[in-house]
Design a protein around this motif. Structure first.
Motif, PDB file in Angstrom:
ATOM      1  N   GLU A  65       0.846  -1.211   0.000  1.00 35.24           N
ATOM      2  CA  GLU A  65       0.000   0.000   0.000  1.00 35.24           C
ATOM      3  C   GLU A  65       0.876   1.255   0.000  1.00 35.24           C
ATOM      4  N   ILE A  66       1.981   1.206   0.745  1.00 34.05           N
ATOM      5  CA  ILE A  66       2.861   2.382   0.822  1.00 34.05           C
ATOM      6  C   ILE A  66       3.533   2.623  -0.529  1.00 34.05           C
ATOM      7  N   VAL A  67       4.056   1.512  -1.118  1.00 35.88           N
ATOM      8  CA  VAL A  67       4.750   1.647  -2.405  1.00 35.88           C
ATOM      9  C   VAL A  67       3.789   2.198  -3.459  1.00 35.88           C
ATOM     10  N   GLU A  68       2.577   1.637  -3.489  1.00 32.93           N
ATOM     11  CA  GLU A  68       1.615   2.075  -4.508  1.00 32.93           C
ATOM     12  C   GLU A  68       1.209   3.523  -4.293  1.00 32.93           C
ATOM     13  N   THR A  73       1.059   8.582  -6.746  1.00 29.83           N
ATOM     14  CA  THR A  73       1.085  10.035  -6.575  1.00 29.83           C
ATOM     15  C   THR A  73       2.089  10.661  -7.542  1.00 29.83           C
ATOM     16  N   GLU A  74       3.269  10.035  -7.620  1.00 33.83           N
ATOM     17  CA  GLU A  74       4.320  10.546  -8.485  1.00 33.83           C
ATOM     18  C   GLU A  74       3.886  10.505  -9.960  1.00 33.83           C
ATOM     19  N   SER A  78       2.984  13.880 -12.654  1.00 34.58           N
ATOM     20  CA  SER A  78       3.973  14.240 -13.674  1.00 34.58           C
ATOM     21  C   SER A  78       3.361  14.190 -15.067  1.00 34.58           C
ATOM     22  N   ASP A  79       3.864  15.073 -15.942  1.00 33.39           N
ATOM     23  CA  ASP A  79       3.231  15.140 -17.256  1.00 33.39           C
ATOM     24  C   ASP A  79       4.059  14.482 -18.362  1.00 33.39           C
ATOM     25  N   GLU A  80       5.061  13.682 -17.966  1.00 33.56           N
ATOM     26  CA  GLU A  80       5.827  12.954 -18.979  1.00 33.56           C
ATOM     27  C   GLU A  80       4.969  11.883 -19.639  1.00 33.56           C
TER      28      GLU A  80
END
Ligand code: ADP
Length: 187
Positions: A65-68, A73-74, A78-80
């Motif tokens: 859950e933490i990793v996801e 969020t990241e 981000s717009d890449e």
């Protein structure tokens, strides 16, 4: 916004981070290492976050859950258009969840590169690294744990990538330049 993903996987010491970063520069994709993301999270001072550092120090997987949460969020901010993920997914559940997540978003897993390196070679490379680096998880016990998790939980993902038709195996026992040239020729 539409996004493409490439995964680079291999055991600890396979040189996957180096290759993934170079490939990201070449493709103009964003490089994301979940290990790095979690290391910076672990430096924050809240109680819940201190647990993250404990898992990492032992070489164990941080709770899914933490990793996801940090990864999603990241990605969402981000717009890449393209991403190279290093160190993710590391288990069948992480892969299943990721596939469901990108399918909902209509994003795509383009390719997976597996850097093949023998266990002996990995151990030799890691022993050099233990002397140089100051990472709290670069201890013999933590590295053994990480290699064991790689064998038992991450390597079985290869079968899934093969079935999805996205797997590319690459000989990782060559020079950094040769491997990179090979990867660039296959994207
Ligand atoms: P290495 O590839 O040498 O294991 P990383 O920087 O990729 O180094 O990972 C370091 C640590 O970060 C892992 O041992 C684990 O605790 C945590 N970690 C990284 N990625 C994940 C992930 N996808 N799921 C759970 N934990 C992770």
């Amino acid at each position: 916004m539409y996004k493409n993903f490439i995964f680079v996987l291999g055991p600890q010491g396979s040189g996957k981070s180096t290759q993934a970063q170079k490939l990201a520069v070449y493709l103009n994709y964003r490089f994301i290492s979940t290990g790095e993301m979690l290391r910076s999270l672990a430096q924050k001072s809240s109680q819940s976050v201190k647990k993250v550092a404990e898992f990492m120090k032992k070489g164990e997987l941080v709770p899914i859950e933490i990793v996801e949460e940090v990864l999603h969020t990241e990605l969402e901010k981000s717009d890449e258009k393209g991403f190279i993920l290093d160190g993710y997914p590391r288990s069948i559940s992480q892969l299943q969840n990721f596939l469901a997540y990108i399918s909902e978003k209509k994003w795509k897993l383009e390719q997976v590169f597996y850097l093949k390196v023998s266990e002996d070679e990995c151990l030799e490379r890691i022993q050099g690294r233990i002397k140089e680096e100051k990472r709290p998880d670069e201890t013999v016990t933590a590295i053994k744990k990480r290699l064991e998790i790689f064998q038992n939980e991450t390597k079985p993902l290869l079968k899934e990538y093969y079935k999805l038709g996205v797997l590319q195996e690459v000989d990782g026992q060559r020079s950094v330049e040769e491997i990179q040239k090979d990867l660039r020729g296959r994207v």
